[in-house]
Write an enzyme that holds these catalytic residues in place. Sequence first.
Site, PDB file in Angstrom:
ATOM      1  N   HIS A 231      10.401  -3.148   3.432  1.00 12.50           N
ATOM      2  CA  HIS A 231      10.794  -1.766   3.170  1.00 12.50           C
ATOM      3  C   HIS A 231      11.134  -1.053   4.468  1.00 12.50           C
ATOM      4  O   HIS A 231      10.657  -1.420   5.534  1.00 12.50           O
ATOM      5  CB  HIS A 231       9.754  -0.977   2.375  1.00 12.50           C
ATOM      6  CG  HIS A 231       8.395  -0.744   2.977  1.00 12.50           C
ATOM      7  ND1 HIS A 231       7.530  -1.756   3.323  1.00 12.50           N
ATOM      8  CD2 HIS A 231       7.734   0.408   3.263  1.00 12.50           C
ATOM      9  CE1 HIS A 231       6.388  -1.236   3.767  1.00 12.50           C
ATOM     10  NE2 HIS A 231       6.495   0.083   3.762  1.00 12.50           N
TER      11      HIS A 231
ATOM     12  N   HIS B 198       0.846  -1.212   0.000  1.00  9.58           N
ATOM     13  CA  HIS B 198       0.000   0.000   0.000  1.00  9.58           C
ATOM     14  C   HIS B 198       0.881   1.263   0.000  1.00  9.58           C
ATOM     15  O   HIS B 198       1.021   1.898   1.013  1.00  9.58           O
ATOM     16  CB  HIS B 198      -0.927   0.011   1.236  1.00  9.58           C
ATOM     17  CG  HIS B 198      -0.224   0.134   2.545  1.00  9.58           C
ATOM     18  ND1 HIS B 198      -0.560  -0.594   3.656  1.00  9.58           N
ATOM     19  CD2 HIS B 198       0.800   0.917   2.959  1.00  9.58           C
ATOM     20  CE1 HIS B 198       0.221  -0.274   4.658  1.00  9.58           C
ATOM     21  NE2 HIS B 198       1.065   0.648   4.258  1.00  9.58           N
TER      22      HIS B 198
ATOM     23  N   GLU C  58       4.810  -4.189   8.497  1.00 15.02           N
ATOM     24  CA  GLU C  58       3.386  -4.128   8.106  1.00 15.02           C
ATOM     25  C   GLU C  58       2.864  -5.484   7.638  1.00 15.02           C
ATOM     26  O   GLU C  58       1.648  -5.681   7.544  1.00 15.02           O
ATOM     27  CB  GLU C  58       3.197  -3.107   6.975  1.00 15.02           C
ATOM     28  CG  GLU C  58       3.408  -1.674   7.405  1.00 15.02           C
ATOM     29  CD  GLU C  58       3.354  -0.678   6.248  1.00 15.02           C
ATOM     30  OE1 GLU C  58       3.174   0.518   6.513  1.00 15.02           O
ATOM     31  OE2 GLU C  58       3.503  -1.087   5.074  1.00 15.02           O
TER      32      GLU C  58
ATOM     33  N   HIS D 182      -1.563   5.332   9.375  1.00 16.59           N
ATOM     34  CA  HIS D 182      -0.265   6.027   9.419  1.00 16.59           C
ATOM     35  C   HIS D 182      -0.373   7.426   9.994  1.00 16.59           C
ATOM     36  O   HIS D 182       0.462   8.280   9.691  1.00 16.59           O
ATOM     37  CB  HIS D 182       0.330   6.128   8.021  1.00 16.59           C
ATOM     38  CG  HIS D 182       0.569   4.831   7.321  1.00 16.59           C
ATOM     39  ND1 HIS D 182      -0.433   4.027   6.855  1.00 16.59           N
ATOM     40  CD2 HIS D 182       1.721   4.206   6.981  1.00 16.59           C
ATOM     41  CE1 HIS D 182       0.088   2.966   6.257  1.00 16.59           C
ATOM     42  NE2 HIS D 182       1.389   3.054   6.320  1.00 16.59           N
TER      43      HIS D 182
HETATM   44  C1  DHB Z   1       5.953   4.005   1.373  1.00 18.96           C
HETATM   45  C2  DHB Z   1       5.519   2.754   1.815  1.00 18.96           C
HETATM   46  C3  DHB Z   1       4.538   2.653   2.802  1.00 18.96           C
HETATM   47  O1  DHB Z   1       4.085   1.468   3.318  1.00 18.96           O
HETATM   48  C4  DHB Z   1       3.952   3.786   3.321  1.00 18.96           C
HETATM   49  O2  DHB Z   1       2.951   3.632   4.227  1.00 18.96           O
HETATM   50  C5  DHB Z   1       4.385   5.041   2.900  1.00 18.96           C
HETATM   51  C6  DHB Z   1       5.388   5.149   1.924  1.00 18.96           C
HETATM   52  C7  DHB Z   1       6.987   4.140   0.296  1.00 18.96           C
HETATM   53  O3  DHB Z   1       7.630   3.154  -0.098  1.00 18.96           O
HETATM   54  O4  DHB Z   1       7.155   5.262  -0.218  1.00 18.96           O
HETATM   55 FE    FE Z   2       2.691   1.790   5.074  1.00 25.06          FE
END
Ligand code: DHB
Ligand code: FE
Length: 278
Positions: free
Chosen positions: A192, A12, A239, A59
């Site tokens: 990530h 997401h 997440e 978030h």
């Molecule tokens: C990104 C990924 C996320 O899960 C998020 O909530 C906000 C930004 C990203 O990779 O930019």
């Molecule tokens: Fe996120």
Amino acid sequence: MAKIVGTITTSHVPAIGGAIAKGLQNDPYWKPFFDGFPPVRDWLASVKPDVVVVAYNDHGLNFFLDKMPTFAIGAAPEYRNADEGWGIPVVPPFQGDPALSWHMIESLVAEDFDLVTCQEMSVDHAFTLPMALLWPEQKWPVRTVPVVVNTVQSPLPSAARCYKLGQAIGRAIASWPGDERVVVLGTGGLSHQLDGERAGFINKDFDLKFMESLVNDPTWATQYSTVELVELAGTQGVELLNWLVARGTLPNKVRQVHVNYHIPISNTASGLQVLEPA
Ligand code: DHB
Ligand code: FE
């Protein structure tokens, strides 16, 4: 008896909202990501869900660091999106299902899951963008129940607890006397990390093993503490706890309908998986 017809789990990333707004679906950067979704939309057309239960992390739109429930659930007639500051268009409101929400709350609290119940709730990109990928016209043909998991501020719920919450949600839905067909959507991950010394961290080996485990060994990730999951998948890769909630709603034996994996989308390894009861 309501029936869970399957789960969809997907990343997401806010930038997806910008790509949709600019019509970049066939742009070389975006195509391998967007191409993952037509088979999922075909599957949705065949399973025809009435309700989508969405397991995701907020978030900062609805919950901020000052008040951060470990688990929360919506019980509102409608859920609205709002400007989160990513510069992405706000999507139309989503219809809730208060009767099913309250049944789930009764059932989950009776099973000792003490969720925060929200009769008002705004939904952020972690809810809206996966929905927009599933229904690009943004005329939502389903009612929704948001389930929010804290993957943001330590201490996080354990992977084992998230899986058990999913199992309890599965029992709650199975005991609902209506004949709704339910899809459980889990959003976030895969690996990530947006900040700190490891910003940009991706772990493809872990992500592929994780997705495979959801088919063949669904509690595999529950061997890890949340700190270990952060080490393996990154501070935001954790997440994936939302994927475990979704997976927990299905029986042990599942069939993988569709899978896609692509690096990178923004800073994120994007995963997409559709499972149904075997
Ligand atoms: C990104 C990924 C996320 O899960 C998020 O909530 C906000 C930004 C990203 O990779 O930019
Ligand atoms: Fe996120």
